[in-house]
Design a protein around this motif. Structure first.
Motif, PDB file in Angstrom:
ATOM      1  N   VAL A   6      53.654 -35.926 -43.571  1.00 22.67           N
ATOM      2  CA  VAL A   6      54.696 -36.490 -42.713  1.00 22.67           C
ATOM      3  C   VAL A   6      55.321 -35.394 -41.854  1.00 22.67           C
ATOM      4  O   VAL A   6      55.549 -35.577 -40.650  1.00 22.67           O
ATOM      5  CB  VAL A   6      55.765 -37.219 -43.564  1.00 22.67           C
ATOM      6  CG1 VAL A   6      56.951 -37.628 -42.731  1.00 22.67           C
ATOM      7  CG2 VAL A   6      55.140 -38.430 -44.253  1.00 22.67           C
ATOM      8  N   GLU A   7      55.560 -34.241 -42.458  1.00 23.65           N
ATOM      9  CA  GLU A   7      56.140 -33.105 -41.730  1.00 23.65           C
ATOM     10  C   GLU A   7      55.218 -32.632 -40.612  1.00 23.65           C
ATOM     11  O   GLU A   7      55.656 -32.378 -39.490  1.00 23.65           O
ATOM     12  CB  GLU A   7      56.430 -31.956 -42.701  1.00 23.65           C
ATOM     13  CG  GLU A   7      57.054 -30.751 -42.050  1.00 23.65           C
ATOM     14  CD  GLU A   7      58.481 -30.978 -41.593  1.00 23.65           C
ATOM     15  OE1 GLU A   7      58.903 -30.302 -40.635  1.00 23.65           O
ATOM     16  OE2 GLU A   7      59.169 -31.827 -42.175  1.00 23.65           O
ATOM     17  N   VAL A   8      53.928 -32.525 -40.912  1.00 25.25           N
ATOM     18  CA  VAL A   8      52.966 -32.070 -39.902  1.00 25.25           C
ATOM     19  C   VAL A   8      52.907 -33.070 -38.749  1.00 25.25           C
ATOM     20  O   VAL A   8      52.946 -32.690 -37.576  1.00 25.25           O
ATOM     21  CB  VAL A   8      51.566 -31.852 -40.518  1.00 25.25           C
ATOM     22  CG1 VAL A   8      50.511 -31.637 -39.436  1.00 25.25           C
ATOM     23  CG2 VAL A   8      51.598 -30.669 -41.478  1.00 25.25           C
ATOM     24  N   LEU A   9      52.820 -34.347 -39.063  1.00 23.25           N
ATOM     25  CA  LEU A   9      52.765 -35.367 -38.008  1.00 23.25           C
ATOM     26  C   LEU A   9      53.999 -35.331 -37.130  1.00 23.25           C
ATOM     27  O   LEU A   9      53.918 -35.455 -35.909  1.00 23.25           O
ATOM     28  CB  LEU A   9      52.590 -36.758 -38.618  1.00 23.25           C
ATOM     29  CG  LEU A   9      52.573 -37.913 -37.623  1.00 23.25           C
ATOM     30  CD1 LEU A   9      51.439 -37.769 -36.613  1.00 23.25           C
ATOM     31  CD2 LEU A   9      52.489 -39.243 -38.361  1.00 23.25           C
ATOM     32  N   GLY A  10      55.148 -35.140 -37.730  1.00 26.25           N
ATOM     33  CA  GLY A  10      56.400 -35.200 -36.985  1.00 26.25           C
ATOM     34  C   GLY A  10      56.793 -33.934 -36.254  1.00 26.25           C
ATOM     35  O   GLY A  10      57.748 -33.938 -35.473  1.00 26.25           O
ATOM     36  N   ASP A  11      56.065 -32.842 -36.477  1.00 26.73           N
ATOM     37  CA  ASP A  11      56.458 -31.558 -35.885  1.00 26.73           C
ATOM     38  C   ASP A  11      55.662 -31.271 -34.609  1.00 26.73           C
ATOM     39  O   ASP A  11      54.476 -30.953 -34.674  1.00 26.73           O
ATOM     40  CB  ASP A  11      56.218 -30.435 -36.897  1.00 26.73           C
ATOM     41  CG  ASP A  11      56.760 -29.096 -36.441  1.00 26.73           C
ATOM     42  OD1 ASP A  11      57.108 -28.946 -35.246  1.00 26.73           O
ATOM     43  OD2 ASP A  11      56.830 -28.184 -37.283  1.00 26.73           O
ATOM     44  N   PRO A  12      56.306 -31.345 -33.449  1.00 24.04           N
ATOM     45  CA  PRO A  12      55.598 -31.111 -32.186  1.00 24.04           C
ATOM     46  C   PRO A  12      55.081 -29.681 -32.026  1.00 24.04           C
ATOM     47  O   PRO A  12      54.259 -29.414 -31.157  1.00 24.04           O
ATOM     48  CB  PRO A  12      56.632 -31.448 -31.111  1.00 24.04           C
ATOM     49  CG  PRO A  12      57.942 -31.422 -31.788  1.00 24.04           C
ATOM     50  CD  PRO A  12      57.706 -31.672 -33.252  1.00 24.04           C
ATOM     51  N   ARG A  13      55.535 -28.765 -32.892  1.00 23.29           N
ATOM     52  CA  ARG A  13      55.044 -27.381 -32.828  1.00 23.29           C
ATOM     53  C   ARG A  13      53.701 -27.209 -33.518  1.00 23.29           C
ATOM     54  O   ARG A  13      53.023 -26.201 -33.334  1.00 23.29           O
ATOM     55  CB  ARG A  13      56.073 -26.436 -33.440  1.00 23.29           C
ATOM     56  CG  ARG A  13      57.397 -26.420 -32.664  1.00 23.29           C
ATOM     57  CD  ARG A  13      58.449 -25.712 -33.438  1.00 23.29           C
ATOM     58  NE  ARG A  13      58.649 -26.475 -34.696  1.00 23.29           N
ATOM     59  CZ  ARG A  13      59.542 -26.203 -35.615  1.00 23.29           C
ATOM     60  NH1 ARG A  13      60.324 -25.171 -35.482  1.00 23.29           N
ATOM     61  NH2 ARG A  13      59.666 -26.942 -36.696  1.00 23.29           N
ATOM     62  N   GLU A  14      53.319 -28.187 -34.318  1.00 25.32           N
ATOM     63  CA  GLU A  14      52.025 -28.121 -35.011  1.00 25.32           C
ATOM     64  C   GLU A  14      50.901 -28.347 -33.997  1.00 25.32           C
ATOM     65  O   GLU A  14      51.084 -29.060 -33.012  1.00 25.32           O
ATOM     66  CB  GLU A  14      51.947 -29.195 -36.099  1.00 25.32           C
ATOM     67  CG  GLU A  14      52.857 -28.945 -37.276  1.00 25.32           C
ATOM     68  CD  GLU A  14      52.402 -27.799 -38.159  1.00 25.32           C
ATOM     69  OE1 GLU A  14      51.243 -27.342 -38.046  1.00 25.32           O
ATOM     70  OE2 GLU A  14      53.211 -27.357 -38.985  1.00 25.32           O
ATOM     71  N   PRO A  15      49.727 -27.747 -34.244  1.00 22.57           N
ATOM     72  CA  PRO A  15      48.589 -27.976 -33.341  1.00 22.57           C
ATOM     73  C   PRO A  15      48.251 -29.471 -33.285  1.00 22.57           C
ATOM     74  O   PRO A  15      48.311 -30.169 -34.312  1.00 22.57           O
ATOM     75  CB  PRO A  15      47.449 -27.192 -33.987  1.00 22.57           C
ATOM     76  CG  PRO A  15      48.111 -26.217 -34.900  1.00 22.57           C
ATOM     77  CD  PRO A  15      49.402 -26.851 -35.337  1.00 22.57           C
ATOM     78  N   PRO A  16      47.905 -29.964 -32.102  1.00 24.00           N
ATOM     79  CA  PRO A  16      47.601 -31.395 -31.964  1.00 24.00           C
ATOM     80  C   PRO A  16      46.520 -31.888 -32.926  1.00 24.00           C
ATOM     81  O   PRO A  16      46.641 -32.990 -33.465  1.00 24.00           O
ATOM     82  CB  PRO A  16      47.139 -31.524 -30.512  1.00 24.00           C
ATOM     83  CG  PRO A  16      47.794 -30.388 -29.811  1.00 24.00           C
ATOM     84  CD  PRO A  16      47.866 -29.275 -30.818  1.00 24.00           C
ATOM     85  N   ILE A  17      45.503 -31.082 -33.188  1.00 22.72           N
ATOM     86  CA  ILE A  17      44.445 -31.524 -34.106  1.00 22.72           C
ATOM     87  C   ILE A  17      44.996 -31.681 -35.521  1.00 22.72           C
ATOM     88  O   ILE A  17      44.613 -32.601 -36.245  1.00 22.72           O
ATOM     89  CB  ILE A  17      43.210 -30.601 -34.063  1.00 22.72           C
ATOM     90  CG1 ILE A  17      42.038 -31.227 -34.817  1.00 22.72           C
ATOM     91  CG2 ILE A  17      43.531 -29.227 -34.621  1.00 22.72           C
ATOM     92  CD1 ILE A  17      41.485 -32.454 -34.186  1.00 22.72           C
ATOM     93  N   ALA A  18      45.907 -30.814 -35.923  1.00 23.33           N
ATOM     94  CA  ALA A  18      46.521 -30.933 -37.254  1.00 23.33           C
ATOM     95  C   ALA A  18      47.360 -32.209 -37.332  1.00 23.33           C
ATOM     96  O   ALA A  18      47.335 -32.909 -38.352  1.00 23.33           O
ATOM     97  CB  ALA A  18      47.382 -29.710 -37.555  1.00 23.33           C
ATOM     98  N   ARG A  19      48.087 -32.485 -36.252  1.00 28.69           N
ATOM     99  CA  ARG A  19      48.902 -33.709 -36.237  1.00 28.69           C
ATOM    100  C   ARG A  19      48.015 -34.950 -36.290  1.00 28.69           C
ATOM    101  O   ARG A  19      48.329 -35.917 -36.985  1.00 28.69           O
ATOM    102  CB  ARG A  19      49.787 -33.735 -34.991  1.00 28.69           C
ATOM    103  CG  ARG A  19      50.830 -32.624 -34.999  1.00 28.69           C
ATOM    104  CD  ARG A  19      51.719 -32.685 -33.792  1.00 28.69           C
ATOM    105  NE  ARG A  19      52.661 -33.786 -33.953  1.00 28.69           N
ATOM    106  CZ  ARG A  19      53.361 -34.305 -32.951  1.00 28.69           C
ATOM    107  NH1 ARG A  19      53.237 -33.838 -31.725  1.00 28.69           N
ATOM    108  NH2 ARG A  19      54.194 -35.295 -33.169  1.00 28.69           N
ATOM    109  N   LEU A  20      46.894 -34.914 -35.576  1.00 24.24           N
ATOM    110  CA  LEU A  20      45.979 -36.053 -35.577  1.00 24.24           C
ATOM    111  C   LEU A  20      45.360 -36.257 -36.959  1.00 24.24           C
ATOM    112  O   LEU A  20      45.247 -37.383 -37.440  1.00 24.24           O
ATOM    113  CB  LEU A  20      44.891 -35.864 -34.522  1.00 24.24           C
ATOM    114  CG  LEU A  20      43.935 -37.031 -34.346  1.00 24.24           C
ATOM    115  CD1 LEU A  20      44.682 -38.281 -33.899  1.00 24.24           C
ATOM    116  CD2 LEU A  20      42.868 -36.672 -33.335  1.00 24.24           C
TER     117      LEU A  20
END
Length: 91
Positions: free
Chosen positions: A51-65
């Motif tokens: 949830v934290e990774v998805l919600g954090d815009p600083r994370e790399p887009p591939i990680a969020r996906l």
């Protein structure tokens, strides 16, 4: 109070949108939908790290996906399991 739910169709549509925006890394156009997924994930006790990774815009887009995909799978699985339990209870 009932838990927030998101249909499998809505999750699939959002996944396609996120994948199409992956190259630019711009998830901002989908902030409201992502927040809905996060709320549903928290209500279903999905991994707080995901949830934290998805919600954090600083994370790399591939990680969020990837986090989104795992969360969507968990939400869909829990919805199916809940439906089965409801069906068994009614029988």
């Amino acid at each position: 109070m009932s838990s927030p739910t998101i249909s499998a169709a809505a999750l699939s549509e959002l996944a396609l949108d996120l994948v199409s925006d992956l190259e630019s890394g711009d998830f901002a156009a989908h902030d409201a939908a992502v927040r809905d997924v996060i709320r549903a994930a928290r209500a279903r006790n999905v991994s707080p790290v995901l949830v934290e990774v998805l919600g954090d815009p600083r994370e790399p887009p591939i990680a969020r996906l990837r986090a989104f995909g795992t969360i969507a799978s968990a939400l869909t699985s829990s919805a199916v399991a809940e439906a089965a339990l409801t069906f068994r209870s009614a029988a």
